[in-house]
Enzyme design. Structure first.
Site, PDB file in Angstrom:
ATOM      1  N   GLY B  70       0.874  -1.039   0.030  1.00 56.50           N
ATOM      2  CA  GLY B  70       0.159  -0.118   0.076  1.00 56.50           C
ATOM      3  C   GLY B  70       0.770   1.286  -0.062  1.00 56.50           C
ATOM      4  O   GLY B  70       0.570   2.232  -0.747  1.00 56.50           O
ATOM      5  N   SER B  71       1.922   1.275   0.930  1.00 53.22           N
ATOM      6  CA  SER B  71       2.721   2.309   0.711  1.00 53.22           C
ATOM      7  C   SER B  71       3.271   2.775  -0.436  1.00 53.22           C
ATOM      8  O   SER B  71       3.395   3.802  -0.710  1.00 53.22           O
ATOM      9  CB  SER B  71       3.822   2.179   1.731  1.00 53.22           C
ATOM     10  OG  SER B  71       3.445   2.228   3.185  1.00 53.22           O
ATOM     11  N   GLN B 179      -7.204   0.587   4.177  1.00 54.79           N
ATOM     12  CA  GLN B 179      -8.231  -0.108   5.361  1.00 54.79           C
ATOM     13  C   GLN B 179      -9.542  -0.602   4.818  1.00 54.79           C
ATOM     14  O   GLN B 179     -10.289  -1.255   5.171  1.00 54.79           O
ATOM     15  CB  GLN B 179      -8.538   0.849   6.265  1.00 54.79           C
ATOM     16  CG  GLN B 179      -7.118   1.209   7.095  1.00 54.79           C
ATOM     17  CD  GLN B 179      -6.501  -0.198   7.979  1.00 54.79           C
ATOM     18  OE1 GLN B 179      -7.549  -1.058   8.237  1.00 54.79           O
ATOM     19  NE2 GLN B 179      -5.428  -0.232   8.176  1.00 54.79           N
ATOM     20  N   HIS B 201      -2.306  -7.452   2.769  1.00 55.06           N
ATOM     21  CA  HIS B 201      -2.209  -8.149   4.015  1.00 55.06           C
ATOM     22  C   HIS B 201      -3.201  -7.354   4.880  1.00 55.06           C
ATOM     23  O   HIS B 201      -3.215  -7.744   6.122  1.00 55.06           O
ATOM     24  CB  HIS B 201      -0.716  -7.973   4.479  1.00 55.06           C
ATOM     25  CG  HIS B 201      -0.348  -6.461   5.055  1.00 55.06           C
ATOM     26  ND1 HIS B 201      -0.659  -6.320   6.688  1.00 55.06           N
ATOM     27  CD2 HIS B 201      -0.097  -5.454   4.321  1.00 55.06           C
ATOM     28  CE1 HIS B 201       0.001  -4.911   6.733  1.00 55.06           C
ATOM     29  NE2 HIS B 201       0.235  -4.618   5.168  1.00 55.06           N
ATOM     30  N   CYS B 324       2.306   1.204  12.053  1.00 55.05           N
ATOM     31  CA  CYS B 324       3.203   1.866  11.354  1.00 55.05           C
ATOM     32  C   CYS B 324       4.062   3.041  12.302  1.00 55.05           C
ATOM     33  O   CYS B 324       5.179   3.346  11.793  1.00 55.05           O
ATOM     34  CB  CYS B 324       2.831   2.625   9.880  1.00 55.05           C
ATOM     35  SG  CYS B 324       2.231   1.250   8.880  1.00 55.05           S
TER      36      CYS B 324
END
Lengths: 395, 395
Positions: B70-71, B179, B201, B324
């Protein structure tokens, strides 16, 4: 018979690596950044993997950063050294003409940002020299990046000698060790390497995991911004299963390296001898200073792609260049850098072996290849011109 | 009893996802860029995964790019929209104060490169409005990035309304759906989303796989340079096993979404009711417009970290903010943006459920939590001051 002879493109995940990964999917699945026990169990696995890479490379764990692969590690290494250089007013980078595109394309991006890049010529045997590096050094050179072993022709570069030249000149030295890691001994201290990239799927680890070694004191710049993972230098939840698999694979590859070398070298040499016995065939790169599993030859008068398709039809998986550029119709930039003419470079074949390959497979390759080459040449108008003297042989 | 209630941090890989991954490690292990059959079998799996994400998001396969998470997808989305904006002289970006750091830190990097960023305030219920976005639009706005659902407080943003405002204004709209994906319906056409990021994930897929959706015609800029994978826009050998696992997990999550929602919502609401019955406790974010598995409360007078450690001791894995940022001692930027004072934000707890959690686990949480909160408050000098009136209650 099926023969997978494209281990430089990617390898099967080893039993050892898979066994290391499996518990991380459904048992130790926590986020290593989490404070709770499930997270801390994952953090312990991550730390153990980091320790292992550090130990095997003769580095310290804090010098190891996990990335999504060799390409990301290459990008981050170059960008970090470039940023550090720019802060000191040094914006010249030395590399070579036969680097992987993860290097060459990042260098092109850096050129657009004001850096100057010198790409060293490749001598005919495919091995650049420390002297070439020394001659290219300038007062504003901030980085030298030379691959450990070439991904197409498998030639091993004099990394220790280049490291010594760079260290003496006070210039950072990066090596793309994607093809070498797990196959050749790497000691970052002894070889005076400042930055090194490797990729797990080239030594029976999983795809999607790379390692960037950066000597203590070299600040990394982010390629990916976000959370504070990897000491703030690589954002994103760590791929714990992949990293554990990578570490297990690397450990095994290092442990059995001498054994694998001893097994592969005679197979490689038998293959080279058999293939270069085919008329108008040439080995690309030095016969000895090459990866134990790498064979790369050019057959004059045929097209690499046709060769691959016929080989595939006989159950043989091979490649003509690197997998990363296989979508392209251009001949390999590596073979052109080596001085092969376009028409010769087009007829290239890379066979990359690993310890899973058997002597019977080598015999099979040596049985089918001359036959296929002959078949393709008989169908080729170019070969007709070559054989009738209307066009001169280049090999 | 062990209760994993940190599914917003990461999830266990599902049986379905693992089964999709397993054949890719040692059987279909080829490099999808290779021409030969082992490579093409991998390429077929990759294409099927791409088709699946496209179909489930109502996109086309060419609009799907696989990333390492995602990052990376967030980074690439913002950088691509920014580069496109810069080419048109538009260098203003609108986002919100409670985005994930993959957004906020990339925006900070873009600010250093000459972009101007407006971060919208967060209303007390944790839901920004399309009106706020409209009011912030400027003639030089090139991008609006608003997360689909917040990673800490789980509030769902009015994505369709914001998409409509952006489309009307001719401004690109990105949403970080890390999310939301797999938990809420996402139709990029209906919601008028131009760019979207997701991470496997978070919905029982593997770590190390993300997806970037980019509407046709939006050119992506490389975050990672190198080989020609992903149409040249994301270099590096594709993580085929991970991508196959991600696709299988997403397919299952989408297929069973309504069922999971119906199962989780009452559990979530029971947990919220039970926890907010503890005196001086407040729910963070709107009670209804939130992810079906998200509970986030602040307990006045206690420290989130102590709470987590005691919970861990009772077998409960929870978090106080996002994983995170858990290395940081600062209170959550999300709760501060929501208007919680520092001393209240420090006492936050996020419980994030998934369909693997049982009603018995909820009962267990409701049994242990009031007891732990009470214990911590009794030990706290601050609580003493609050209870004796020497310090005013904030909740």
């Amino acid at each position: 018979m099926n023969v997978y002879a494209d281990n430089a493109a990617t390898t099967a995940v080893s039993k050892t690596a898979l066994e290391a990964m499996l518990p991380c999917f459904q048992e130790v699945y926590g986020n290593p950044s989490s404070l709770h026990s499930p997270g801390q169990r994952a953090a312990e696995k991550l730390a153990a993997a980091r320790d292992l890479f550090a130990r095997r490379l003769n580095a310290s764990p804090r010098e190891i950063t996990f990335t999504s692969g060799g390409s990301e590690a290459d990008n981050q290494a170059l960008r970090s050294a470039a940023a550090l250089g720019a802060r000191k007013g040094k914006k010249h980078i030395i590399s070579t003409k036969f680097e992987h595109h993860a290097i060459l394309h990042t260098l092109s991006a850096l050129e657009k940002e004001g850096f100057t890049v010198t790409l060293l010529d490749i001598p005919p045997e495919g091995v650049v020299t420390a002297e070439q590096v020394r001659a290219a050094l300038r007062t504003d050179t901030c980085l030298v990046s030379v691959m450990f072993a070439n991904n197409e022709i498998g030639t091993i570069q004099p990394i220790g000698e280049i490291g010594a030249v760079c260290r003496e000149a006070g210039v950072l030295f990066h090596t793309d060790a994607v093809q070498a890691a797990g196959h050749l001994p790497i000691d970052v201290e002894a070889l005076q390497i400042d930055l090194l990239s490797l990729s797990a799927h080239k030594f029976h680890g999983p795809k999607g995991v790379g390692v960037l070694y950066a000597r203590k004191g070299i600040p990394l710049v982010n390629v990916i911004y976000g959370g504070a993972q990897e000491r703030g230098k690589r954002a994103g939840t760590e791929n714990v299963p992949g990293i554990c698999g990578a570490a297990a694979a690397f450990d095994e590859a290092c442990e059995k390296m001498a054994e694998h070398q001893a097994y592969l070298t005679p197979l490689r040499d038998k293959l080279i001898a058999g293939l270069t016995a085919i008329p108008h065939t040439v080995l690309n790169g030095d016969a000895q200073r090459r990866l134990p599993g790498n064979v790369n030859v050019c057959f004059e008068g045929i097209e690499g792609e046709s060769l691959l398709l016929l080989l595939d039809d006989r159950g043989v998986a091979a490649s003509s260049g690197s997998a990363c550029t296989s979508g392209s119709l251009d001949p390999s930039h590596v073979l052109l850098a080596l001085g092969r003419p376009h028409e010769v470079a087009h007829g290239s074949l890379r066979l990359s072996l690993c310890e899973y390959n058997t002597p019977e497979e080598i015999d099979y390759l040596l049985a089918v290849l001359p036959e296929i080459v002959s078949y393709l040449r008989n169908m080729s108008p170019v070969w007709d011109e070559l054989e009738t003297g209307r066009r001169p042989h280049l090999i």
